[in-house]
Design a protein around this motif. Structure first.
Motif, PDB file in Angstrom:
ATOM      1  N   ASP A  39     -58.068  61.338   4.544  1.00 50.75           N
ATOM      2  CA  ASP A  39     -58.075  60.595   5.800  1.00 50.75           C
ATOM      3  C   ASP A  39     -59.156  61.059   6.757  1.00 50.75           C
ATOM      4  N   GLY A  40     -60.074  61.889   6.269  1.00 51.47           N
ATOM      5  CA  GLY A  40     -61.185  62.288   7.112  1.00 51.47           C
ATOM      6  C   GLY A  40     -60.872  63.454   8.029  1.00 51.47           C
ATOM      7  N   ASP A  41     -59.723  64.132   7.845  1.00 49.17           N
ATOM      8  CA  ASP A  41     -59.361  65.209   8.751  1.00 49.17           C
ATOM      9  C   ASP A  41     -60.240  66.441   8.586  1.00 49.17           C
ATOM     10  N   GLY A  42     -61.107  66.467   7.560  1.00 45.13           N
ATOM     11  CA  GLY A  42     -62.019  67.586   7.403  1.00 45.13           C
ATOM     12  C   GLY A  42     -63.246  67.465   8.281  1.00 45.13           C
ATOM     13  N   GLU A  43     -63.379  66.378   9.013  1.00 46.97           N
ATOM     14  CA  GLU A  43     -64.561  66.174   9.829  1.00 46.97           C
ATOM     15  C   GLU A  43     -64.433  66.894  11.165  1.00 46.97           C
ATOM     16  N   ASP A  44     -65.565  67.191  11.775  1.00 47.58           N
ATOM     17  CA  ASP A  44     -65.564  67.840  13.074  1.00 47.58           C
ATOM     18  C   ASP A  44     -65.061  66.876  14.141  1.00 47.58           C
ATOM     19  N   ASP A  45     -64.685  67.416  15.296  1.00 43.71           N
ATOM     20  CA  ASP A  45     -64.049  66.599  16.329  1.00 43.71           C
ATOM     21  C   ASP A  45     -64.968  66.249  17.488  1.00 43.71           C
ATOM     22  N   TRP A  46     -66.277  66.326  17.272  1.00 40.32           N
ATOM     23  CA  TRP A  46     -67.176  65.901  18.348  1.00 40.32           C
ATOM     24  C   TRP A  46     -67.092  64.403  18.578  1.00 40.32           C
ATOM     25  N   THR A  47     -66.471  63.673  17.663  1.00 39.01           N
ATOM     26  CA  THR A  47     -66.370  62.223  17.802  1.00 39.01           C
ATOM     27  C   THR A  47     -64.937  61.772  18.011  1.00 39.01           C
ATOM     28  N   VAL A  48     -64.101  62.623  18.569  1.00 42.21           N
ATOM     29  CA  VAL A  48     -62.728  62.248  18.903  1.00 42.21           C
ATOM     30  C   VAL A  48     -62.602  62.259  20.424  1.00 42.21           C
ATOM     31  N   SER A  49     -62.015  61.201  20.977  1.00 42.11           N
ATOM     32  CA  SER A  49     -61.864  61.174  22.431  1.00 42.11           C
ATOM     33  C   SER A  49     -60.984  62.339  22.874  1.00 42.11           C
ATOM     34  N   ALA A  50     -61.431  63.035  23.909  1.00 44.04           N
ATOM     35  CA  ALA A  50     -60.714  64.206  24.408  1.00 44.04           C
ATOM     36  C   ALA A  50     -60.478  64.028  25.908  1.00 44.04           C
ATOM     37  N   PRO A  51     -59.365  63.423  26.295  1.00 44.87           N
ATOM     38  CA  PRO A  51     -59.124  63.151  27.723  1.00 44.87           C
ATOM     39  C   PRO A  51     -59.077  64.431  28.549  1.00 44.87           C
ATOM     40  N   ALA A  52     -59.751  64.399  29.690  1.00 49.62           N
ATOM     41  CA  ALA A  52     -59.708  65.523  30.625  1.00 49.62           C
ATOM     42  C   ALA A  52     -58.645  65.317  31.691  1.00 49.62           C
ATOM     43  N   GLU A  53     -58.086  64.103  31.757  1.00 49.31           N
ATOM     44  CA  GLU A  53     -57.046  63.779  32.721  1.00 49.31           C
ATOM     45  C   GLU A  53     -55.913  63.043  32.007  1.00 49.31           C
ATOM     46  N   PRO A  54     -54.714  62.968  32.621  1.00 46.57           N
ATOM     47  CA  PRO A  54     -53.618  62.219  31.994  1.00 46.57           C
ATOM     48  C   PRO A  54     -54.013  60.777  31.710  1.00 46.57           C
ATOM     49  N   VAL A  55     -53.507  60.256  30.606  1.00 43.84           N
ATOM     50  CA  VAL A  55     -53.855  58.902  30.170  1.00 43.84           C
ATOM     51  C   VAL A  55     -52.630  57.998  30.315  1.00 43.84           C
ATOM     52  N   PRO A  56     -52.819  56.705  30.475  1.00 48.51           N
ATOM     53  CA  PRO A  56     -51.676  55.784  30.546  1.00 48.51           C
ATOM     54  C   PRO A  56     -50.944  55.730  29.216  1.00 48.51           C
ATOM     55  N   VAL A  57     -49.678  55.311  29.253  1.00 46.56           N
ATOM     56  CA  VAL A  57     -48.866  55.311  28.043  1.00 46.56           C
ATOM     57  C   VAL A  57     -49.357  54.289  27.017  1.00 46.56           C
ATOM     58  N   ASP A  58     -50.196  53.335  27.440  1.00 48.45           N
ATOM     59  CA  ASP A  58     -50.733  52.363  26.490  1.00 48.45           C
ATOM     60  C   ASP A  58     -52.155  52.719  26.052  1.00 48.45           C
ATOM     61  N   ALA A  59     -52.519  54.002  26.185  1.00 42.82           N
ATOM     62  CA  ALA A  59     -53.866  54.450  25.832  1.00 42.82           C
ATOM     63  C   ALA A  59     -54.144  54.242  24.352  1.00 42.82           C
ATOM     64  N   ARG A  60     -55.395  53.911  24.055  1.00 47.49           N
ATOM     65  CA  ARG A  60     -55.871  53.801  22.677  1.00 47.49           C
ATOM     66  C   ARG A  60     -57.038  54.777  22.525  1.00 47.49           C
ATOM     67  N   LEU A  61     -56.677  56.022  22.194  1.00 50.24           N
ATOM     68  CA  LEU A  61     -57.729  56.999  21.938  1.00 50.24           C
ATOM     69  C   LEU A  61     -58.554  56.535  20.737  1.00 50.24           C
ATOM     70  N   TRP A  62     -59.669  57.213  20.427  1.00 52.10           N
ATOM     71  CA  TRP A  62     -60.568  56.710  19.398  1.00 52.10           C
ATOM     72  C   TRP A  62     -61.189  57.867  18.614  1.00 52.10           C
ATOM     73  N   GLN A  63     -61.769  57.517  17.486  1.00 57.70           N
ATOM     74  CA  GLN A  63     -62.535  58.440  16.650  1.00 57.70           C
ATOM     75  C   GLN A  63     -63.772  57.730  16.120  1.00 57.70           C
ATOM     76  N   PHE A  64     -64.811  58.513  15.809  1.00 57.36           N
ATOM     77  CA  PHE A  64     -65.923  58.013  15.002  1.00 57.36           C
ATOM     78  C   PHE A  64     -65.649  58.504  13.591  1.00 57.36           C
ATOM     79  N   PHE A  65     -65.376  57.570  12.682  1.00 57.73           N
ATOM     80  CA  PHE A  65     -64.731  57.888  11.404  1.00 57.73           C
ATOM     81  C   PHE A  65     -65.643  57.531  10.242  1.00 57.73           C
ATOM     82  N   SER A  66     -65.623  58.378   9.233  1.00 57.78           N
ATOM     83  CA  SER A  66     -66.465  58.164   8.059  1.00 57.78           C
ATOM     84  C   SER A  66     -66.148  56.844   7.367  1.00 57.78           C
TER      85      SER A  66
END
Length: 268
Positions: A39-66
């Motif tokens: 599932d690509g979990d061996g990839e680095d996390d520079w392409t995963v959204s990392a919220p610095a503040e609380p997010v709404p409950v309907d948030a759709r975080l993201w990844q840049f995925f192989s």
């Protein structure tokens, strides 16, 4: 000979993007292209959204995925609540998958407010806190500077990179884990954040046009900004073809040599 060759300003780079080098081409991980599985979990996390503040409950975080990895579900987990998350493709794989794709992380049920979840879709432990209320709206992208930089003193280097500087990167929608999408004319899309803008290798080259679109953490898309033409930031010494090669390009190198040889014969 150096005077004869001259220094020219290149109005445009090579017509095709480089197909190697830099973190964008392998999905950020250490796997060899074409050999990534799971599932690509061996990839680095520079392409995963990392919220610095609380997010709404309907948030759709993201990844840049192989593009070589299957979009299998993952999960968000707090002490009291675990929810399965689907990876939903948001951009296409192009150029035989070398660029990867943006996927949004969509929970199968609502997240609970005022909870801290561990993002199980990331390869390293990352967490985010939820809140009630709407997501911050995407703001207009402001380009502070844009151009092409050569990554080597050798003029024929294929490592040219797009140098991009954006203003207002502390906007609320980005602090919540949103992104700016950089769309190339060939169709591929890369995520732009403060972290990806800090890459030493920069972004893959192009002479434009490109489109920059702000995207809030709930998936709301803002107004797109289009940049029509991108030039090199500096003059370049022409020793080889920059665009498609042709027979006349050899004259840039061979011509001065023949001229010098002729002068020596005449003087002898």
């Amino acid at each position: 000979m150096g005077v004869a060759l001259g220094v020219l300003y290149a109005a445009r780079p090579a017509d095709a993007l480089s197909c190697g080098g830099g973190p964008w081409w392998s999905g950020g991980g250490s796997e060899v292209l074409g050999e990534t599985d799971g599932d690509g979990d061996g990839e680095d996390d520079w392409t995963v959204s990392a919220p610095a503040e609380p997010v709404p409950v309907d948030a759709r975080l993201w990844q840049f995925f192989s593009c070589y990895s299957e979009l299998v579900p993952c999960s968000f987990a707090s002490e009291a609540h675990t929810v399965e998350v689907d990876r939903v493709q948001s951009s296409e794989c192009t150029r035989e998958g070398h660029h990867g794709r943006i996927v949004e992380l969509v929970p199968r049920e609502p997240l609970w407010p005022d909870h801290t979840y561990v993002n199980g879709c990331a390869s390293s432990e990352q967490s985010f806190t939820t809140r009630e209320g709407p997501a911050a709206a995407p703001e207009t992208v402001r380009v502070a500077a844009i151009g092409l930089d050569r990554q080597s003193d050798f003029p024929c280097s294929s490592g040219d990179r797009l140098d991009l500087e954006l203003a207002d990167l502390d906007a609320a929608y980005l602090r919540e884990g949103g992104r700016i999408e950089l769309a190339y004319p060939e169709g591929h899309v890369l995520p732009v954040t403060q972290k990806t803008l800090s890459f030493v290798d920069g972004f893959p080259e192009t002479d434009g046009p490109i489109t920059l679109t702000p995207v809030a953490v709930d998936g709301t898309r803002g107004e797109a900004v289009r940049v029509e033409e991108i030039r090199f930031n500096q003059a370049v010494l022409v020793l080889c073809a920059v665009a498609e090669p042709g027979p006349w390009h050899a004259l840039w190198v061979v011509g001065p040599l023949l001229w010098l040889a002729g002068r020596r014969r005449r003087s002898a």
